[in-house]
Structure formats: structure tokens, C-alpha cells
Design an enzyme around this catalytic site. Sequence first.
Site, PDB file in Angstrom:
ATOM      1  N   SER A  42       2.743  -6.052   7.303  1.00  0.00           N
ATOM      2  CA  SER A  42       1.089  -6.191   7.732  1.00  0.00           C
ATOM      3  C   SER A  42       0.387  -6.899   6.343  1.00  0.00           C
ATOM      4  O   SER A  42      -0.770  -7.721   6.864  1.00  0.00           O
ATOM      5  CB  SER A  42       0.670  -4.807   7.792  1.00  0.00           C
ATOM      6  N   SER A  43       0.760  -6.726   5.365  1.00  0.00           N
ATOM      7  CA  SER A  43       0.045  -7.437   4.351  1.00  0.00           C
ATOM      8  C   SER A  43       0.340  -8.937   4.373  1.00  0.00           C
ATOM      9  O   SER A  43      -0.688  -9.732   4.036  1.00  0.00           O
ATOM     10  CB  SER A  43       0.465  -6.899   2.880  1.00  0.00           C
ATOM     11  N   ASP A  45      -2.150  -1.604  10.293  1.00  0.00           N
ATOM     12  CA  ASP A  45      -2.549  -1.456   8.968  1.00  0.00           C
ATOM     13  C   ASP A  45      -3.087  -3.220   8.534  1.00  0.00           C
ATOM     14  O   ASP A  45      -3.663  -3.058   7.349  1.00  0.00           O
ATOM     15  CB  ASP A  45      -1.165  -1.565   7.984  1.00  0.00           C
ATOM     16  N   LYS A  80       0.723  -1.323  -0.237  1.00  0.00           N
ATOM     17  CA  LYS A  80       0.083   0.017  -0.100  1.00  0.00           C
ATOM     18  C   LYS A  80       0.724   1.108   0.013  1.00  0.00           C
ATOM     19  O   LYS A  80       2.011   1.317   0.316  1.00  0.00           O
ATOM     20  CB  LYS A  80      -0.777   0.073   1.013  1.00  0.00           C
TER      21      LYS A  80
END
Length: 294
Positions: free
Chosen positions: A103-104, A136, A12
Site C-alpha cells: 500500500s505504501s 491502507d 506502518k
Amino acid sequence: MKDLWISNSYAKINLGLNVLERLENGYHTIETGFCFIEWADRFEVTPSSRNSLTMSDEKIPIDDTNLIVKAIKLLEAEAGLKDQFHIKVEKNIPAGAGLGGGSSNAATTLRMINKIANLGLETSQLIEFGKKLGADVPFFIEGQAGFATGLGTEIEPLDLQTDAWVVTVFPGIPSSTPEAYQYCEPNAEPEFSLKTVLLEEDVEEWQYLVINDLEAAVFPRIELVGNIKDQFYEFGASYASMSGSGSSVFGIYEQDFVAIHAYDSFRKLGFEANLTRPKFSPDLGIYKKQIDTY
């Protein structure tokens, strides 16, 4: 034959980041716009007799500090996960880049294991688990652009996926998130409403209205980050900014040939870079195929 499950874990960027308040527990309240870029890690998951993790980037630890490992342990402790898996990750998203790679990865782990192990968790439940892993993570579970508030975990889905080309560059020097927040100056009353600007103002106006409060903390410590932002404008960007706590910087371009020239130029300078198409929509599908076990 055994099953092999495949999915992508996307990065992101932050469209503006206002640090509003420093809390007594050391956390910060923020507001920021999130959208996806095409930079992605590739996950391959197979059933196994024990849990194990392989990362193509050997510099990334695979112990209990890794968010993928934390996500598995969370599902074991709170969702009754009994099955075990080998998770192989081809890392393309740079670490310490402000692109949400960790986080992804955590979100992708939650989504994949929920499906593969038939845990039956709803998206809302996965989001609650995600909040325990990182600020996130809920955004990546939700899988659509949005506006984050509070600690960054409260996501309002909004059409913030930019209708322009995005070039993202990693300087090669990771930025420390705790240090960026430590040295930033919170501002409880930003001059402009970030949400309103992102939704209503043309991208050309953003450079006068949209800021990332962490830039002032990072640029003096990693001078190259600020230099790359300046270079984006020299390469004709309508808007450029550091993403999150850095150190990656992105530029938004209205015209494809200008974006491609900027992308190629940064690559020729030796930087890792990514080019994202207008209105990019991440494919969060989880795909299964069978492989030979010999």
C-alpha cells in the site's frame, strides 16, 4: 543527462485493531491506529519510452497484480497520464508482514508520478484514487499518523506517532491477510474505546486495554508470531502487538538502551528487525537529480 527522481516509501504499524463487522461482500469494518516506522523502500523513477518496473526482491511479481503497476494504470485511465517511466524499487519492507509495504508503494507511486508528470492532482484526489487500490493507501498518501475507521480507508489525522522507541520484527513467515480475516471473530462492541485509550492512557496500560483482533486468528496458524510477542515482553517492552494481519510484531520501549538491546537480540536470533526513534516523522519529499545517460 536525464532526470532521476527519488523518494522513500515507509512502513506502518497498527496500534490496536478492532474487527467490528463482517460485511456481505466479504470485507470488514475496522478501527485501528496507524503510525509510521523507519522501515522504508527506496524509489527511483526515470522517464522512459515505455513503462517498466524493477524490484530488488525478485520474489515480488511485477505484473498487473503489483500495486505499483495498478497505480500507474489508474493514473492513465482516470488522470490522463501519458508519460511513461521506469520505476526501480529497492525493497526493504518485508512482504506479507502486516506493515503495509504494498500500500505504501502504491501511495508513493501516486505521489511521485503526480509530481513528475505535472498531473496537478490535489491530495484529496490522490486519496480517492488510493481508496480504489487498497484500504491502507489513503493513510500513506496523507503521510501522518491517524485513526482509521470503516473499511480502513477513512482516516482521521491524530497525533498517534508514539513518543517512544519502537522495535519491529519480521518472523520470516508471511501471513495471509484474507486468511487472518476469515478466521477472526468480529466484535461489534469492544470493551474499551480504542481511540480514547490511544490518546489518553499511558503506553504501560495498553497491554491490558489494546488488542489486535487478528492475533487470535494468526497465532494458532503461525505459532512463531505469538512467541515473538512474548519475547518482546521478556525483553522489557511496555507494549507489544502483532501489526495488522501479521506476521510482523512490534514492541514499544520507553528507554533507548532497552530498545537497542531488544533490537540487537532479535537480529542475533536471525530475524529482520527495525528500530524507530521516538516521534519519528517520515520524509515524504520527492527529490530530483540529473544523471548521465551514457
